[in-house]
Design a protein around this motif. Structure first.
Motif, PDB file in Angstrom:
ATOM      1  N   ARG A 167       0.757  -1.115   0.026  1.00 36.96           N
ATOM      2  CA  ARG A 167       0.002   0.100  -0.293  1.00 36.96           C
ATOM      3  C   ARG A 167       0.912   1.353  -0.127  1.00 36.96           C
ATOM      4  O   ARG A 167       1.556   1.504   0.738  1.00 36.96           O
ATOM      5  CB  ARG A 167      -0.897   0.256   1.158  1.00 36.96           C
ATOM      6  CG  ARG A 167      -2.024   0.983   1.119  1.00 36.96           C
ATOM      7  CD  ARG A 167      -3.138   0.568   2.324  1.00 36.96           C
ATOM      8  NE  ARG A 167      -2.615   1.227   3.609  1.00 36.96           N
ATOM      9  CZ  ARG A 167      -2.765   2.294   3.968  1.00 36.96           C
ATOM     10  NH1 ARG A 167      -3.595   3.265   3.180  1.00 36.96           N
ATOM     11  NH2 ARG A 167      -2.449   2.962   4.970  1.00 36.96           N
ATOM     12  N   ALA A 168       0.682   2.027  -1.040  1.00 37.63           N
ATOM     13  CA  ALA A 168       1.348   3.254  -1.345  1.00 37.63           C
ATOM     14  C   ALA A 168       0.563   4.580  -1.557  1.00 37.63           C
ATOM     15  O   ALA A 168      -0.460   3.925  -2.266  1.00 37.63           O
ATOM     16  CB  ALA A 168       2.658   3.177  -2.284  1.00 37.63           C
ATOM     17  N   SER A 188      11.029  12.372  -2.881  1.00 37.30           N
ATOM     18  CA  SER A 188      10.372  10.942  -2.548  1.00 37.30           C
ATOM     19  C   SER A 188      10.954   9.893  -3.462  1.00 37.30           C
ATOM     20  O   SER A 188      10.835   8.694  -3.071  1.00 37.30           O
ATOM     21  CB  SER A 188       8.779  11.152  -2.718  1.00 37.30           C
ATOM     22  OG  SER A 188       8.388  12.085  -1.916  1.00 37.30           O
ATOM     23  N   ILE A 189      11.440  10.232  -4.697  1.00 35.64           N
ATOM     24  CA  ILE A 189      12.076   9.255  -5.513  1.00 35.64           C
ATOM     25  C   ILE A 189      13.551   8.880  -4.860  1.00 35.64           C
ATOM     26  O   ILE A 189      13.822   7.634  -5.181  1.00 35.64           O
ATOM     27  CB  ILE A 189      11.941  10.001  -6.926  1.00 35.64           C
ATOM     28  CG1 ILE A 189      10.678   9.972  -7.461  1.00 35.64           C
ATOM     29  CG2 ILE A 189      13.055   8.859  -7.831  1.00 35.64           C
ATOM     30  CD1 ILE A 189      10.578  10.777  -8.730  1.00 35.64           C
ATOM     31  N   ASP A 192      12.650   8.192   2.329  1.00 37.82           N
ATOM     32  CA  ASP A 192      12.418   8.221   3.933  1.00 37.82           C
ATOM     33  C   ASP A 192      12.295   9.597   4.595  1.00 37.82           C
ATOM     34  O   ASP A 192      12.233   9.740   5.909  1.00 37.82           O
ATOM     35  CB  ASP A 192      13.665   7.488   4.605  1.00 37.82           C
ATOM     36  CG  ASP A 192      13.463   5.808   4.383  1.00 37.82           C
ATOM     37  OD1 ASP A 192      12.400   5.349   3.913  1.00 37.82           O
ATOM     38  OD2 ASP A 192      14.453   5.301   4.732  1.00 37.82           O
ATOM     39  N   LYS A 193      12.656  10.573   3.672  1.00 39.31           N
ATOM     40  CA  LYS A 193      12.920  12.005   4.008  1.00 39.31           C
ATOM     41  C   LYS A 193      11.523  12.616   4.615  1.00 39.31           C
ATOM     42  O   LYS A 193      11.297  13.279   5.618  1.00 39.31           O
ATOM     43  CB  LYS A 193      13.433  12.863   2.971  1.00 39.31           C
ATOM     44  CG  LYS A 193      13.678  14.216   3.234  1.00 39.31           C
ATOM     45  CD  LYS A 193      14.277  14.993   2.393  1.00 39.31           C
ATOM     46  CE  LYS A 193      14.607  16.475   2.424  1.00 39.31           C
ATOM     47  NZ  LYS A 193      15.295  17.433   1.599  1.00 39.31           N
ATOM     48  N   TYR A 232       1.425   5.507   6.043  1.00 43.87           N
ATOM     49  CA  TYR A 232       2.055   4.549   5.138  1.00 43.87           C
ATOM     50  C   TYR A 232       3.454   4.272   5.772  1.00 43.87           C
ATOM     51  O   TYR A 232       4.117   4.837   6.510  1.00 43.87           O
ATOM     52  CB  TYR A 232       2.452   5.243   3.815  1.00 43.87           C
ATOM     53  CG  TYR A 232       1.096   5.593   3.134  1.00 43.87           C
ATOM     54  CD1 TYR A 232       0.567   4.515   2.378  1.00 43.87           C
ATOM     55  CD2 TYR A 232       0.604   6.801   3.242  1.00 43.87           C
ATOM     56  CE1 TYR A 232      -0.635   4.717   1.612  1.00 43.87           C
ATOM     57  CE2 TYR A 232      -0.851   7.068   2.539  1.00 43.87           C
ATOM     58  CZ  TYR A 232      -1.386   5.977   1.802  1.00 43.87           C
ATOM     59  OH  TYR A 232      -2.318   6.026   1.141  1.00 43.87           O
ATOM     60  N   GLU A 233       4.141   3.015   5.601  1.00 39.38           N
ATOM     61  CA  GLU A 233       5.301   2.525   6.074  1.00 39.38           C
ATOM     62  C   GLU A 233       6.337   2.911   5.391  1.00 39.38           C
ATOM     63  O   GLU A 233       5.963   3.226   3.909  1.00 39.38           O
ATOM     64  CB  GLU A 233       5.104   0.928   5.955  1.00 39.38           C
ATOM     65  CG  GLU A 233       4.198   0.427   6.964  1.00 39.38           C
ATOM     66  CD  GLU A 233       4.460   0.837   8.444  1.00 39.38           C
ATOM     67  OE1 GLU A 233       5.707   0.601   9.042  1.00 39.38           O
ATOM     68  OE2 GLU A 233       3.711   0.948   9.477  1.00 39.38           O
ATOM     69  N   PRO A 234       7.390   3.192   5.915  1.00 40.66           N
ATOM     70  CA  PRO A 234       8.600   3.759   4.986  1.00 40.66           C
ATOM     71  C   PRO A 234       9.392   2.613   4.375  1.00 40.66           C
ATOM     72  O   PRO A 234      10.538   2.341   4.679  1.00 40.66           O
ATOM     73  CB  PRO A 234       9.515   4.429   6.131  1.00 40.66           C
ATOM     74  CG  PRO A 234       9.111   3.872   7.165  1.00 40.66           C
ATOM     75  CD  PRO A 234       7.720   3.343   7.090  1.00 40.66           C
TER      76      PRO A 234
END
Length: 129
Positions: free
Chosen positions: A43-44, A73-74, A78-79, A85-87
């Protein structure tokens, strides 16, 4: 850029292809659509219509989804992890050229809210309408 270099650059861009069209192909080829379009169990966040919107982060902050946010994000997922949502997104640093990143960003910018829902209903998942 001098005239000759510019003409060579234009030639390499492909005839009739926009940055967003090329970005869509890269988005699919690198597996981004598998998670961000709900085609898998991972899930993203959905990205259709995200550009220019505020995004709530796990940290409690809210950030504008601009070109810098999408690029980060690309390359550094993790930033700025989206709330809920999970990293788990991998970094694409070193895997994509600067030009490829610009194309993917252009594709994400071109998406309007509901584009992926419309494309899925029409049998063209991943296409921006």
């Amino acid at each position: 850029m001098d005239r000759g270099d510019y003409q060579a650059w234009l030639t390499r861009q492909g005839s009739g292809r926009t940055l967003a069209t090329a970005g869509k192909q890269l988005f699919e080829a690198h597996g981004c659509s598998g998670c961000h379009m709900g085609k898998s169990s991972v899930r993203a966040p959905s990205l259709d219509g995200i550009y220019g919107r505020s995004v709530a982060l796990q940290s409690g902050e809210v950030i504008l989804a601009d070109e810098a946010y999408i690029r980060d994000s690309i390359l550094q997922p993790d930033k700025h992890v989206a709330a809920g949502y999970e990293p788990i997104m991998p970094s694409f640093a070193g895997q994509l050229t600067e030009e490829e990143i610009l194309r993917i960003v252009a594709y994400i910018k071109s998406l309007q809210p509901g584009d992926w829902v419309k494309a899925s209903v029409n049998g063209n998942e991943g296409e921006s309408q």
